[in-house]
Write a protein that holds these residues in place. Sequence first.
Motif, PDB file in Angstrom:
ATOM      1  N   GLY A  10     -83.312  14.596  23.443  1.00  0.00           N
ATOM      2  CA  GLY A  10     -81.895  14.728  23.176  1.00  0.00           C
ATOM      3  C   GLY A  10     -81.504  13.964  21.923  1.00  0.00           C
ATOM      4  N   PRO A  11     -80.263  14.064  21.522  1.00  0.00           N
ATOM      5  CA  PRO A  11     -79.818  13.441  20.277  1.00  0.00           C
ATOM      6  C   PRO A  11     -79.908  11.919  20.282  1.00  0.00           C
ATOM      7  N   VAL A  12     -79.642  11.272  21.408  1.00  0.00           N
ATOM      8  CA  VAL A  12     -79.710   9.810  21.450  1.00  0.00           C
ATOM      9  C   VAL A  12     -81.165   9.360  21.328  1.00  0.00           C
ATOM     10  N   THR A  13     -82.058  10.042  22.019  1.00  0.00           N
ATOM     11  CA  THR A  13     -83.486   9.716  21.935  1.00  0.00           C
ATOM     12  C   THR A  13     -83.989   9.884  20.505  1.00  0.00           C
ATOM     13  N   ARG A  14     -83.585  10.949  19.846  1.00  0.00           N
ATOM     14  CA  ARG A  14     -84.005  11.166  18.455  1.00  0.00           C
ATOM     15  C   ARG A  14     -83.485  10.062  17.544  1.00  0.00           C
ATOM     16  N   LEU A  15     -82.228   9.650  17.732  1.00  0.00           N
ATOM     17  CA  LEU A  15     -81.673   8.559  16.922  1.00  0.00           C
ATOM     18  C   LEU A  15     -82.440   7.257  17.165  1.00  0.00           C
ATOM     19  N   MET A  16     -82.737   6.991  18.413  1.00  0.00           N
ATOM     20  CA  MET A  16     -83.501   5.785  18.737  1.00  0.00           C
ATOM     21  C   MET A  16     -84.867   5.820  18.055  1.00  0.00           C
ATOM     22  N   ARG A  17     -85.546   6.955  18.154  1.00  0.00           N
ATOM     23  CA  ARG A  17     -86.879   7.098  17.548  1.00  0.00           C
ATOM     24  C   ARG A  17     -86.814   6.866  16.039  1.00  0.00           C
ATOM     25  N   GLU A  18     -85.846   7.461  15.374  1.00  0.00           N
ATOM     26  CA  GLU A  18     -85.705   7.299  13.919  1.00  0.00           C
ATOM     27  C   GLU A  18     -85.521   5.833  13.547  1.00  0.00           C
ATOM     28  N   ARG A  19     -84.624   5.154  14.246  1.00  0.00           N
ATOM     29  CA  ARG A  19     -84.336   3.754  13.919  1.00  0.00           C
ATOM     30  C   ARG A  19     -85.521   2.836  14.213  1.00  0.00           C
ATOM     31  N   LEU A  20     -86.178   3.060  15.350  1.00  0.00           N
ATOM     32  CA  LEU A  20     -87.302   2.199  15.718  1.00  0.00           C
ATOM     33  C   LEU A  20     -88.514   2.433  14.813  1.00  0.00           C
ATOM     34  N   GLU A  21     -88.762   3.672  14.453  1.00  0.00           N
ATOM     35  CA  GLU A  21     -89.869   3.949  13.527  1.00  0.00           C
ATOM     36  C   GLU A  21     -89.600   3.323  12.161  1.00  0.00           C
ATOM     37  N   ALA A  22     -88.375   3.422  11.679  1.00  0.00           N
ATOM     38  CA  ALA A  22     -88.031   2.845  10.380  1.00  0.00           C
ATOM     39  C   ALA A  22     -88.108   1.324  10.398  1.00  0.00           C
ATOM     40  N   ALA A  23     -87.679   0.714  11.475  1.00  0.00           N
ATOM     41  CA  ALA A  23     -87.619  -0.750  11.546  1.00  0.00           C
ATOM     42  C   ALA A  23     -88.965  -1.403  11.829  1.00  0.00           C
ATOM     43  N   PHE A  24     -89.844  -0.727  12.578  1.00  0.00           N
ATOM     44  CA  PHE A  24     -91.045  -1.398  13.077  1.00  0.00           C
ATOM     45  C   PHE A  24     -92.367  -0.741  12.713  1.00  0.00           C
ATOM     46  N   SER A  25     -92.376   0.430  12.126  1.00  0.00           N
ATOM     47  CA  SER A  25     -93.626   1.142  11.841  1.00  0.00           C
ATOM     48  C   SER A  25     -94.602   0.981  13.007  1.00  0.00           C
ATOM     49  N   ARG A  66     -90.700 -13.291  23.195  1.00  0.00           N
ATOM     50  CA  ARG A  66     -90.183 -12.115  23.896  1.00  0.00           C
ATOM     51  C   ARG A  66     -88.696 -11.924  23.578  1.00  0.00           C
ATOM     52  N   ILE A  67     -87.939 -12.990  23.607  1.00  0.00           N
ATOM     53  CA  ILE A  67     -86.501 -12.893  23.331  1.00  0.00           C
ATOM     54  C   ILE A  67     -86.249 -12.461  21.890  1.00  0.00           C
ATOM     55  N   SER A  68     -87.022 -13.001  20.975  1.00  0.00           N
ATOM     56  CA  SER A  68     -86.879 -12.620  19.567  1.00  0.00           C
ATOM     57  C   SER A  68     -87.202 -11.137  19.368  1.00  0.00           C
ATOM     58  N   ARG A  69     -88.235 -10.652  20.029  1.00  0.00           N
ATOM     59  CA  ARG A  69     -88.596  -9.227  19.931  1.00  0.00           C
ATOM     60  C   ARG A  69     -87.469  -8.356  20.448  1.00  0.00           C
ATOM     61  N   GLU A  70     -86.897  -8.747  21.596  1.00  0.00           N
ATOM     62  CA  GLU A  70     -85.798  -7.972  22.162  1.00  0.00           C
ATOM     63  C   GLU A  70     -84.598  -7.954  21.223  1.00  0.00           C
ATOM     64  N   ARG A  71     -84.309  -9.089  20.621  1.00  0.00           N
ATOM     65  CA  ARG A  71     -83.192  -9.152  19.664  1.00  0.00           C
ATOM     66  C   ARG A  71     -83.448  -8.265  18.447  1.00  0.00           C
ATOM     67  N   MET A  72     -84.696  -8.216  17.997  1.00  0.00           N
ATOM     68  CA  MET A  72     -85.048  -7.365  16.859  1.00  0.00           C
ATOM     69  C   MET A  72     -84.770  -5.897  17.183  1.00  0.00           C
ATOM     70  N   VAL A  73     -85.158  -5.482  18.382  1.00  0.00           N
ATOM     71  CA  VAL A  73     -84.933  -4.088  18.797  1.00  0.00           C
ATOM     72  C   VAL A  73     -83.446  -3.823  18.972  1.00  0.00           C
ATOM     73  N   GLN A  74     -82.744  -4.751  19.596  1.00  0.00           N
ATOM     74  CA  GLN A  74     -81.304  -4.577  19.776  1.00  0.00           C
ATOM     75  C   GLN A  74     -80.591  -4.465  18.431  1.00  0.00           C
ATOM     76  N   LYS A  75     -81.029  -5.224  17.456  1.00  0.00           N
ATOM     77  CA  LYS A  75     -80.425  -5.134  16.124  1.00  0.00           C
ATOM     78  C   LYS A  75     -80.671  -3.750  15.513  1.00  0.00           C
ATOM     79  N   ALA A  76     -81.892  -3.242  15.674  1.00  0.00           N
ATOM     80  CA  ALA A  76     -82.220  -1.922  15.121  1.00  0.00           C
ATOM     81  C   ALA A  76     -81.405  -0.812  15.777  1.00  0.00           C
ATOM     82  N   LEU A  77     -81.010  -1.023  17.025  1.00  0.00           N
ATOM     83  CA  LEU A  77     -80.255  -0.012  17.766  1.00  0.00           C
ATOM     84  C   LEU A  77     -78.778  -0.376  17.923  1.00  0.00           C
TER      85      LEU A  77
END
Length: 99
Positions: A10-25, A66-77
């Motif tokens: 769906g559109p939200v999943t696609r947006l998430m994928r785009e942002r996470l791929e760009a931010a984290f390779s 672990r907390i830093s990783r979660e914050r990194m993902v939350q920032k990307a999304l």
Amino acid sequence: MTSPSDNNEGPVTRLMRERLEAAFSPETLVIEDDSNKHAGHAGHPRRSESHFTVTLVSQAFENESRISRERMVQKALSDLLPDRIHALRLKLDTPLRQE
């Protein structure tokens, strides 16, 4: 290697994928839409695509807590939280620690 994008995403999943791929390779990126498991509970939006489990393996997480990783993902999304994403379960790891 990231998992291939599912044509049924769906559109939200696609947006998430785009942002996470760009931010984290990521070497691994799996986004599971768990929304159907939460239908009917208090606070669940009526639209689909609101609850997710994300498995992400990336070198970007090296030496991060672990907390830093979660914050990194939350920032990307951040632009999707909390309006489009109601709940987010994260499984984050580095390539060397992946189990």
